[in-house]
Design a protein around this motif. Structure first.
Motif, PDB file in Angstrom:
ATOM      1  N   ALA A  17       0.842  -1.198   0.000  1.00  0.00           N
ATOM      2  CA  ALA A  17       0.000   0.000   0.000  1.00  0.00           C
ATOM      3  C   ALA A  17       0.875   1.246   0.000  1.00  0.00           C
ATOM      4  CB  ALA A  17      -0.893   0.001   1.237  1.00  0.00           C
ATOM      5  N   ASN A  18       2.171   1.067  -0.151  1.00  0.00           N
ATOM      6  CA  ASN A  18       3.152   2.128   0.078  1.00  0.00           C
ATOM      7  C   ASN A  18       3.463   2.882  -1.223  1.00  0.00           C
ATOM      8  OD1 ASN A  18       5.569   3.521   0.521  1.00  0.00           O
ATOM      9  ND2 ASN A  18       6.310   2.003   1.987  1.00  0.00           N
ATOM     10  N   LYS A  19       2.799   4.025  -1.386  1.00  0.00           N
ATOM     11  CA  LYS A  19       2.960   4.767  -2.651  1.00  0.00           C
ATOM     12  C   LYS A  19       4.342   5.391  -2.772  1.00  0.00           C
ATOM     13  CE  LYS A  19      -0.154   6.479   0.272  1.00  0.00           C
ATOM     14  NZ  LYS A  19      -1.334   5.802   0.752  1.00  0.00           N
ATOM     15  N   ALA A  20       4.922   5.825  -1.640  1.00  0.00           N
ATOM     16  CA  ALA A  20       6.213   6.514  -1.715  1.00  0.00           C
ATOM     17  C   ALA A  20       7.283   5.563  -2.248  1.00  0.00           C
ATOM     18  CB  ALA A  20       6.600   7.039  -0.333  1.00  0.00           C
ATOM     19  N   VAL A  21       7.366   4.374  -1.659  1.00  0.00           N
ATOM     20  CA  VAL A  21       8.413   3.449  -2.086  1.00  0.00           C
ATOM     21  C   VAL A  21       8.101   2.887  -3.471  1.00  0.00           C
ATOM     22  CG1 VAL A  21       7.582   1.242  -1.132  1.00  0.00           C
ATOM     23  CG2 VAL A  21      10.028   1.745  -1.152  1.00  0.00           C
TER      24      VAL A  21
ATOM     25  N   GLY B 274      -7.390  -1.756   3.236  1.00  0.00           N
ATOM     26  CA  GLY B 274      -7.258  -3.193   3.489  1.00  0.00           C
ATOM     27  C   GLY B 274      -7.974  -4.008   2.425  1.00  0.00           C
ATOM     28  N   ASN B 275      -9.143  -3.566   2.024  1.00  0.00           N
ATOM     29  CA  ASN B 275      -9.909  -4.230   0.971  1.00  0.00           C
ATOM     30  C   ASN B 275      -9.103  -4.306  -0.328  1.00  0.00           C
ATOM     31  OD1 ASN B 275     -11.887  -4.310  -1.370  1.00  0.00           O
ATOM     32  ND2 ASN B 275     -13.342  -4.590   0.300  1.00  0.00           N
ATOM     33  N   ALA B 276      -8.445  -3.206  -0.692  1.00  0.00           N
ATOM     34  CA  ALA B 276      -7.651  -3.198  -1.932  1.00  0.00           C
ATOM     35  C   ALA B 276      -6.510  -4.207  -1.845  1.00  0.00           C
ATOM     36  CB  ALA B 276      -7.109  -1.796  -2.190  1.00  0.00           C
ATOM     37  N   ILE B 277      -5.885  -4.294  -0.679  1.00  0.00           N
ATOM     38  CA  ILE B 277      -4.794  -5.269  -0.502  1.00  0.00           C
ATOM     39  C   ILE B 277      -5.343  -6.690  -0.604  1.00  0.00           C
ATOM     40  CG2 ILE B 277      -3.270  -6.253   1.279  1.00  0.00           C
ATOM     41  CD1 ILE B 277      -2.497  -3.410   2.018  1.00  0.00           C
ATOM     42  N   VAL B 278      -6.497  -6.921   0.005  1.00  0.00           N
ATOM     43  CA  VAL B 278      -7.076  -8.270  -0.033  1.00  0.00           C
ATOM     44  C   VAL B 278      -7.491  -8.646  -1.459  1.00  0.00           C
ATOM     45  CG1 VAL B 278      -8.952  -9.727   0.847  1.00  0.00           C
ATOM     46  CG2 VAL B 278      -7.711  -8.216   2.407  1.00  0.00           C
ATOM     47  N   GLN B 279      -7.953  -7.661  -2.245  1.00  0.00           N
ATOM     48  CA  GLN B 279      -8.233  -7.948  -3.661  1.00  0.00           C
ATOM     49  C   GLN B 279      -6.969  -8.467  -4.351  1.00  0.00           C
ATOM     50  OE1 GLN B 279     -11.022  -8.193  -5.035  1.00  0.00           O
ATOM     51  NE2 GLN B 279     -12.498  -6.738  -4.166  1.00  0.00           N
ATOM     52  N   ASP B 280      -5.839  -7.803  -4.120  1.00  0.00           N
ATOM     53  CA  ASP B 280      -4.578  -8.273  -4.707  1.00  0.00           C
ATOM     54  C   ASP B 280      -4.246  -9.686  -4.223  1.00  0.00           C
ATOM     55  OD1 ASP B 280      -4.036  -6.062  -6.285  1.00  0.00           O
ATOM     56  OD2 ASP B 280      -2.598  -5.161  -4.905  1.00  0.00           O
TER      57      ASP B 280
ATOM     58  N   LEU C  37       2.215  -6.432  -6.493  1.00  0.00           N
ATOM     59  CA  LEU C  37       0.924  -5.792  -6.771  1.00  0.00           C
ATOM     60  C   LEU C  37       0.715  -4.539  -5.914  1.00  0.00           C
ATOM     61  CD1 LEU C  37      -1.593  -8.755  -7.257  1.00  0.00           C
ATOM     62  CD2 LEU C  37      -0.084  -7.675  -8.918  1.00  0.00           C
ATOM     63  N   VAL C  38       0.075  -3.541  -6.511  1.00  0.00           N
ATOM     64  CA  VAL C  38       0.055  -2.202  -5.913  1.00  0.00           C
ATOM     65  C   VAL C  38      -1.326  -1.551  -5.902  1.00  0.00           C
ATOM     66  CG1 VAL C  38       2.467  -1.850  -6.592  1.00  0.00           C
ATOM     67  CG2 VAL C  38       0.645  -1.066  -8.117  1.00  0.00           C
ATOM     68  N   GLU C  39      -2.405  -2.368  -5.947  1.00  0.00           N
ATOM     69  CA  GLU C  39      -3.758  -1.783  -5.992  1.00  0.00           C
ATOM     70  C   GLU C  39      -3.969  -0.744  -4.906  1.00  0.00           C
ATOM     71  OE1 GLU C  39      -6.621  -0.580  -7.384  1.00  0.00           O
ATOM     72  OE2 GLU C  39      -6.789  -2.564  -8.281  1.00  0.00           O
ATOM     73  N   ALA C  40      -3.458  -1.028  -3.704  1.00  0.00           N
ATOM     74  CA  ALA C  40      -3.745  -0.167  -2.553  1.00  0.00           C
ATOM     75  C   ALA C  40      -2.924   1.111  -2.532  1.00  0.00           C
ATOM     76  CB  ALA C  40      -3.520  -0.953  -1.257  1.00  0.00           C
ATOM     77  N   THR C  41      -1.960   1.257  -3.459  1.00  0.00           N
ATOM     78  CA  THR C  41      -1.123   2.467  -3.415  1.00  0.00           C
ATOM     79  C   THR C  41      -1.843   3.704  -3.940  1.00  0.00           C
ATOM     80  OG1 THR C  41      -0.217   2.119  -5.642  1.00  0.00           O
ATOM     81  CG2 THR C  41       1.015   1.154  -3.797  1.00  0.00           C
ATOM     82  N   SER C  42      -2.834   3.499  -4.819  1.00  0.00           N
ATOM     83  CA  SER C  42      -3.404   4.640  -5.544  1.00  0.00           C
ATOM     84  C   SER C  42      -4.923   4.565  -5.517  1.00  0.00           C
ATOM     85  CB  SER C  42      -2.917   4.645  -6.999  1.00  0.00           C
ATOM     86  OG  SER C  42      -1.502   4.615  -7.037  1.00  0.00           O
ATOM     87  N   GLY C  43      -5.531   5.563  -4.880  1.00  0.00           N
ATOM     88  CA  GLY C  43      -6.981   5.567  -4.834  1.00  0.00           C
ATOM     89  C   GLY C  43      -7.556   4.739  -3.691  1.00  0.00           C
ATOM     90  N   GLY C  44      -6.724   4.316  -2.737  1.00  0.00           N
ATOM     91  CA  GLY C  44      -7.207   3.585  -1.559  1.00  0.00           C
ATOM     92  C   GLY C  44      -8.073   2.403  -1.939  1.00  0.00           C
ATOM     93  N   GLY C  45      -9.345   2.437  -1.545  1.00  0.00           N
ATOM     94  CA  GLY C  45     -10.243   1.320  -1.797  1.00  0.00           C
ATOM     95  C   GLY C  45     -10.804   1.259  -3.206  1.00  0.00           C
TER      96      GLY C  45
END
Lengths: 389, 389
Positions: free
Chosen positions: A86-90, A290-296, A110-118
């Motif tokens: 979920a870490n957009k900076a890195v 968390g939802n975005a991470i679980v989707q990944d 996978l980076v779904e959670a980095t941009s646009g949150g959920g």
């Protein structure tokens, strides 16, 4: 799938909560600086134990920041473990080496959670891009600055007052710079553009201007004109050239993006056959992110994870994005004259200490260069680009 | 993948155009009533030839209507061919048997293009539903009626004038009933709710009220109140009970759904961890709808098609959806008194021939029953549900 969770803050605890209901996703280790504090048998303070554990298939990185996040992600990928972050900076800073390491070991990154949150943004970008060449993306991708702008418009309040309210509600951090100066939006812009255009978009080439200098008088001016100000991340690709910016924009009230309330986000893409698609949702928070991470994680578990690929060699063209800008200065100084004279179509006095420069259509590179030459001289200046219909 | 295209109208030709650029998708037959007219060696008038052709993996149904679409879809599925359709009428009416036939033969039956046109709605609903129980969906899913309402608000124009304009532009058909009376939205509502709630939602149980009776005076009233009227499809599920409606709603100007312009669509879902997600795009048209079909085809080709499953036994509770309604009548007749007296909180005279009934919070089943008893008596009556914040 056996998962190690790095970090147990806002995002990590959201992931843990959601995966409790999903038998296929089994969190077996939680990395924490003070494991005893967690009161959880899975807690450990040793990343080395995690990376050496052959049972662990996947690492969720939710510690944030550049170090040691970068080293952890690389080590996990090199060990053949999938990484979801979920870490957009890195991610914005090191996408290239992460994707390379993932490709080398056959792991997913996978980076779904980095941009646009959920918001299911990255996957939908990838889906759209398998049919259309995506020519543009834009959006409101920083919830904190949207919360501040929204409340300034709603209540006619000062920037400082709304920032303090946002901090009290937990929508803004004690040091809000990354949100209100545009760094966070810039990271998301680089990631989104890289996925959309399938070529690496370096974050350092994206000029940014945040919302720190917008005043109640600026808001009043917008309202009088029937306009709403939002902070946009924008990227465009034409042929093999790209350009991106993070900057305030002026939208007619009644436009969809003007209607994004509170700390919500909206992300938009344009493709030849699909036209405009826009995605709205919660851009941050424990359960949405968390939802975005679980989707990944579910995509990895079912073999449906799509690698990030950016093998197109794109060239940065700083003036590919063009627009008419409004610049609000405190006075028509020599520095202002030198910076904006060549771009100005019209100078307008707007009450004491308010000078408005209306530019013609100019390249964003040119505009941001002029702004940077003038900013030391007039640190409270504010700019916004007109969104035209 | 070898594909047969049934129909070569707006949608079929869009699919053909888009797949030209995608080597994995090979259209080998096009069913057309007058094959000679197409001037294409793939054209045939024989569906039997297509279904008997062992080389064909997949059938795209783009002929519309119930017959022979239903028979073609069933025959193709029974022959083990995947079916992708854009046909909301036949899907809403026969989803159950299509899904059963698909499961029996191991074929896929995919419906992305039936609801929301080019918006990636069905797949995102399925993705959201693998984590969250989806408790509600709603949206503006009929482009024709949105075009009419949008232009009535923008230009202060009469319904008949805007309908004529929509027909001239090809946004409305010669017989616009299915669009303006809500049938089309109702089909999409049944399909969306079935996917969201994972239980069969029969279209016949969804009460509908379209936009045919809205007048310039109604629009003027809305504008005075700072409201926008949109046609919503809405469905909710609580535990094992569901309820859905298609009806006009009143939104404060400034809400996201109020900002959906022209013939665009928006679709929205609510889940426990994700909160509200909203998806905006073109709800119809050759290339957007073609794009949705090609997304389904690509999912099948890559083995990532998700079957529609609705094994939950849901019960219809006609008053599960509740709200405050506005009913605009021409007079306070005995029939009106009998129908709305029990629901009314306030009757308001609003100029000659305009009587407004403001209800308290009532069940949608109860409301639509009252409307139907009164409608013969006052065929021009208009209703709308308040969307409250």
């Amino acid at each position: 799938m056996k998962i190690a969770l790095l970090g147990f803050g806002t995002v990590g605890s959201g992931v843990e909560k959601i995966t409790r209901g999903i038998p296929a996703l089994d969190i077996v280790k939680i990395l924490h600086r003070k494991p005893a504090k967690l009161n959880d048998s899975r807690a450990t303070s040793s990343f080395d134990d995690i990376v050496a554990d052959g049972e662990i298939d996947c690492v969720v990185e939710a510690i944030g920041g550049i170090h040691p996040a970068r080293e952890y992600i690389l080590a996990a990928l090199e060990a053949g473990k999938h990484v979801v972050t979920a870490n957009k900076a890195v991610t914005a800073a090191h996408m290239g080496e992460f994707v390379q390491a993932a490709a080398a070991s056959g792991a997913c990154f996978l980076v779904e959670a980095t941009s646009g949150g959920g918001i299911p943004w990255i996957k939908n970008l990838q889906r759209a891009a398998r049919i259309d060449e995506i020519t543009g993306v834009h959006g409101i991708v920083n919830g904190t600055s949207n919360f501040i702008l929204y409340n300034m418009f709603k209540d006619g309040a000062d920037f400082a007052a709304v920032l303090a309210e946002a901090q009290a509600l937990g929508y803004a951090e004690a040091d809000p710079s990354a949100d209100i100066d545009g760094d966070d939006a810039r990271n998301k812009c680089a990631i989104s553009a890289t996925v959309a255009f399938k070529g690496l978009v370096p974050v350092s080439l994206i000029p940014q201007f945040g919302i720190r200098t917008i005043t109640k008088a600026d808001i009043d001016w917008c309202i009088q004109q029937g306009l709403v100000c939002k902070l946009f991340a924008t990227a465009r690709c034409e042929g093999e050239t790209w350009c991106a910016t993070v900057e305030p924009v002026l939208l007619p009230a009644g436009e969809l993006e003007a209607a994004v309330p509170r700390n919500y986000n909206v992300t938009c893409l344009t493709g030849a056959t699909i036209g405009d698609l826009k995605f709205y949702g919660q851009g941050a928070g424990s359960l949405p992110t968390g939802n975005a991470i679980v989707q990944d994680l579910l995509d990895i578990a079912s073999g449906e994870a799509w690698p990030l690929t950016f093998d197109r060699a794109l060239t940065h063209e700083p003036n590919l994005l063009k627009g008419r800008y409004l610049i609000r200065l405190s006075a028509r100084t020599a520095a202002a004259e030198a910076a904006f004279g060549p771009l100005a179509e019209r100078w307008e006095e707007d009450g004491p200490g308010r000078l408005l420069v209306h530019t013609g259509t100019v390249g964003s590179g040119e505009l941001h260069r002029a702004v940077s030459t003038c900013r030391q001289d007039d640190p409270g200046l504010w700019i916004a680009r007109w969104i035209e219909r």
